[in-house]
Motif scaffolding. Sequence first.
Motif, PDB file in Angstrom:
ATOM      1  N   ARG A  35       0.849  -1.185   0.000  1.00 31.26           N
ATOM      2  CA  ARG A  35       0.000   0.000   0.000  1.00 31.26           C
ATOM      3  C   ARG A  35       0.885   1.234   0.000  1.00 31.26           C
ATOM      4  O   ARG A  35       1.881   1.283   0.714  1.00 31.26           O
ATOM      5  CB  ARG A  35      -0.848  -0.015   1.263  1.00 31.26           C
ATOM      6  CG  ARG A  35      -2.112   0.771   1.169  1.00 31.26           C
ATOM      7  CD  ARG A  35      -3.028   0.471   2.309  1.00 31.26           C
ATOM      8  NE  ARG A  35      -2.432   0.778   3.603  1.00 31.26           N
ATOM      9  CZ  ARG A  35      -3.096   0.738   4.754  1.00 31.26           C
ATOM     10  NH1 ARG A  35      -4.363   0.375   4.769  1.00 31.26           N
ATOM     11  NH2 ARG A  35      -2.519   1.032   5.879  1.00 31.26           N
ATOM     12  N   ASN A  85      -3.212  -5.796  -5.365  1.00 35.06           N
ATOM     13  CA  ASN A  85      -1.971  -5.282  -4.772  1.00 35.06           C
ATOM     14  C   ASN A  85      -1.460  -6.182  -3.643  1.00 35.06           C
ATOM     15  O   ASN A  85      -0.835  -5.709  -2.708  1.00 35.06           O
ATOM     16  CB  ASN A  85      -2.178  -3.857  -4.245  1.00 35.06           C
ATOM     17  CG  ASN A  85      -3.279  -3.780  -3.206  1.00 35.06           C
ATOM     18  OD1 ASN A  85      -4.162  -4.636  -3.171  1.00 35.06           O
ATOM     19  ND2 ASN A  85      -3.240  -2.786  -2.355  1.00 35.06           N
ATOM     20  N   SER A  86      -1.770  -7.468  -3.736  1.00 38.66           N
ATOM     21  CA  SER A  86      -1.263  -8.359  -2.691  1.00 38.66           C
ATOM     22  C   SER A  86      -0.384  -9.445  -3.294  1.00 38.66           C
ATOM     23  O   SER A  86      -0.561  -9.858  -4.446  1.00 38.66           O
ATOM     24  CB  SER A  86      -2.422  -8.995  -1.910  1.00 38.66           C
ATOM     25  OG  SER A  86      -3.277  -9.705  -2.770  1.00 38.66           O
TER      26      SER A  86
END
Length: 326
Positions: A35, A85-86
Motif C-alpha cells: 500500500r 496489490n497483494s
Amino acid sequence: MNIVYKFRDETNEEIEKIKSNFLLEVNHLSLTIERVGKGSDVEHLHVIRDFHLNIHQGEVVAIVGASGSGKSLLADAILGIHPKNSLIEGNIKYENQPLTEKRKKRLRGNDILLIPQMTNALDPLMKAGKQVESFIKQKNKQKIVKDIFQKVGLDPAVYHQIPSTLSGGMIRRIFIAMALASKVKLIIADEPTNGLDAEALDELLFQLKMLANDNRGIVMITHDLEAAMKIADKIAVFYAGETVEIADRKNVRKAGKFRHPYSRALWNALPQNGFVPIECSQPSPAEEIIGCSFASYCPEATKRCGTEKPELREVENGEMVRCFYA
Ligand SMILES: Nc1ncnc2c1ncn2[C@@H]1O[C@H](COP(=O)(O)OP(=O)(O)OP(=O)(O)O)[C@@H](O)[C@H]1O
Ligand code: NI
C-alpha cells in the motif's frame, strides 16, 4: 431445537487412505498487501504470515480467529480472488497438485465453492432458484432445485425471488443449496453463522455437516469457537496471520483444553468455561514480528519467546502447536 450432529465412523484403514490423500494442503502461506502510504512510501501489510492447514474429503476444519485477523483474505487467497496489490507466497496444493492461479480460476465454482461472508455476492437480478440451477447438469433442474430447497429449509416460493428480497440467513441457505446441487468437493464457508439466531445457527451447522457427510471437505471460517466445536473435526486457531494450533476436536473435548496459550484464552472466554475476558489484541499487520506473535500477551512467555519464532510442530497424530512450551 436439539440437533444431533452426525460424525462419520471410519475404519482405521479408511482413515489411513483418506489421510494420505488431502483435498487441500496449505503450507507456509503468506499474503502481503502493498500500500502506498504517506508521501510515496510503500507500506507492507503482512496480513497472513505463516498459515498451515490440511483437509481431506468428508472432514470439517474450522479456522477460528478474531475479527480482522485476516480470515476472509485467507479464503480469497485460496480461491485466487485476493486484492491485486497483494503478494501470495507459500505452498497450496489441491488434490496433490500445486494450486496455481490459473488452476484456481478453473476450479472456482466447479470444484471449490466459496460461501462468502458478504451476503451480497449473488447476482442481484437473477431469481434465486435459477442461480442454483446453474450448478445442475441434468434435466428437470427446477424439480431438483425445489427438492434441495426443501432439504435446506427454504420455501419453494423462494425459487422465484431475487436476492434483495432475502435475508442473510436465507442467502446462506441458497449457497448451501448450490453446494448440494453441484459437484464441488471443497466448500469454504466464511463466517457462515454471522447474524443467525440460535436455532438458525444450529440448522446451518447441521447443513454444513450434511455436506461433509456427503464426502465434501468443509473449511469453516469463524470467530465463534463454540459453533466450531459443534461440527468441526479439526480446529485451526488463527492469530496474527499464523496458524498457532491445529487441534482435534475430540481431544479438546476430552482433555478440556487446547495447547497454545492463545487458544486456551479463546476457550476460557466461552460462557461455559467461565467467560474469562481475553486480554490481548492482534499485532498490527504493518508490524514486523520478531519471536512469537503472542509473546507480549502470553502469561507463560520467556525471554526466548521474544527473540525466537516458534515453528508449528506436530505434537500428536496430526495435531500441531506453535509454542516452545506447549
Ligand atoms: N484490500 C485490502 N487492502 C488493505 N487492507 C485490507 C484489504 N482487505 C482487508 N484488509 C485488512 O486486512 C486485515 C484482515 O482483513 P479480513 O477481512 O481478512 O479479516 P477477517 O478476519 O475476515 O475479519 P472479520 O472477522 O471482520 O471478517 C484487516 O486489518 C483489514 O483491514
Ligand atoms: Ni472476514
